[in-house]
Design an enzyme around this catalytic site. Structure first.
Site, mmCIF file in Angstrom:
data_model
loop_
_atom_site.group_PDB
_atom_site.id
_atom_site.type_symbol
_atom_site.label_atom_id
_atom_site.label_comp_id
_atom_site.label_asym_id
_atom_site.label_seq_id
_atom_site.Cartn_x
_atom_site.Cartn_y
_atom_site.Cartn_z
ATOM 1 N N ILE A 34 0.825 -1.213 0.000
ATOM 2 C CA ILE A 34 0.000 0.000 0.000
ATOM 3 C C ILE A 34 0.864 1.270 0.000
ATOM 4 C CG2 ILE A 34 -0.327 0.358 2.502
ATOM 5 C CD1 ILE A 34 -3.382 0.469 1.884
ATOM 6 N N HIS A 102 5.974 -11.890 5.809
ATOM 7 C CA HIS A 102 5.837 -11.439 4.416
ATOM 8 C C HIS A 102 7.207 -11.153 3.838
ATOM 9 C CE1 HIS A 102 5.489 -8.035 7.187
ATOM 10 N NE2 HIS A 102 6.149 -7.318 6.292
HETATM 11 P P1 5GP Z 1 7.107 -4.610 7.484
HETATM 12 O O1 5GP Z 1 7.677 -3.315 8.003
HETATM 13 O O2 5GP Z 1 6.252 -5.301 8.514
HETATM 14 O O3 5GP Z 1 8.143 -5.499 6.865
HETATM 15 O O4 5GP Z 1 6.196 -4.205 6.264
HETATM 16 C C1 5GP Z 1 4.809 -4.124 6.289
HETATM 17 C C2 5GP Z 1 4.375 -3.600 4.948
HETATM 18 O O5 5GP Z 1 2.987 -3.812 4.815
HETATM 19 C C3 5GP Z 1 4.635 -2.099 4.757
HETATM 20 O O6 5GP Z 1 5.474 -1.905 3.623
HETATM 21 C C4 5GP Z 1 3.233 -1.522 4.569
HETATM 22 O O7 5GP Z 1 3.206 -0.486 3.598
HETATM 23 C C5 5GP Z 1 2.424 -2.718 4.120
HETATM 24 N N1 5GP Z 1 1.019 -2.677 4.512
HETATM 25 C C6 5GP Z 1 0.541 -2.429 5.751
HETATM 26 N N2 5GP Z 1 -0.801 -2.492 5.750
HETATM 27 C C7 5GP Z 1 -1.169 -2.806 4.480
HETATM 28 C C8 5GP Z 1 -2.435 -3.019 3.865
HETATM 29 O O8 5GP Z 1 -3.505 -2.935 4.474
HETATM 30 N N3 5GP Z 1 -2.420 -3.332 2.546
HETATM 31 C C9 5GP Z 1 -1.276 -3.436 1.834
HETATM 32 N N4 5GP Z 1 -1.370 -3.743 0.536
HETATM 33 N N5 5GP Z 1 -0.060 -3.247 2.390
HETATM 34 C C10 5GP Z 1 -0.014 -2.931 3.695
#
Ligand code: 5GP
Ligand code: ZN
Length: 115
Positions: A34, A102
């Protein structure tokens, strides 16, 4: 399949929160981040809830192998031919924000907004 009712990515898997899907099979889902850092920035997730690599078990190894194998295929399908980055953040010091495992897959022409 295990799910956490409070997990945003489990809600995406369940279709309760929309996403821009790029890939789906029985075990895996791929969708656009997102807040993209790069011209193409997708997230590949297992459909089952695994919080992060600390919670991963040997039985998940084949699944992680499939995630890595899908990355170049999906990047090519999305027009990324000049290289990409893969990233899995784990825990607080690893800057993990969403506690559903992820893999970020980011590519496209430089400059990127981040990374
Ligand atoms: P992390 O910091 O946990 O590795 O990354 C989480 C990622 O998830 C971030 O890049 C953030 O932009 C993405 N993200 C968080 N919430 C959502 C959502 O509701 N939809 C999508 N498509 N991405 C999300
Ligand atoms: Zn989850």
């Amino acid at each position: 399949m295990s799910a956490d009712p409070n997990c945003i990515f489990c809600k995406i898997v369940a279709g309760q929160i929309p996403c821009k899907k790029v890939y789906e099979d029985e075990e895996l889902l791929g969708f656009h981040d997102i807040h993209p850092w790069a011209p193409v920035h997708i997230l590949l997730i297992p459909k089952q809830h695994i919080a992060n690599l600390y919670d991963a078990q040997a039985e998940h190894n084949a699944l992680f192998g499939r995630m890595l194998g899908l990355a170049p295929r999906l990047m090519r399908e999305l027009g990324v031919e000049n290289g990409f980055r893969t990233l899995i953040n784990t825990g607080a010091d690893g800057m993990q924000e969403v506690y559903h495992l992820h893999m970020h897959v980011m590519g496209g022409p430089r400059p990127w907004s981040k990374g």
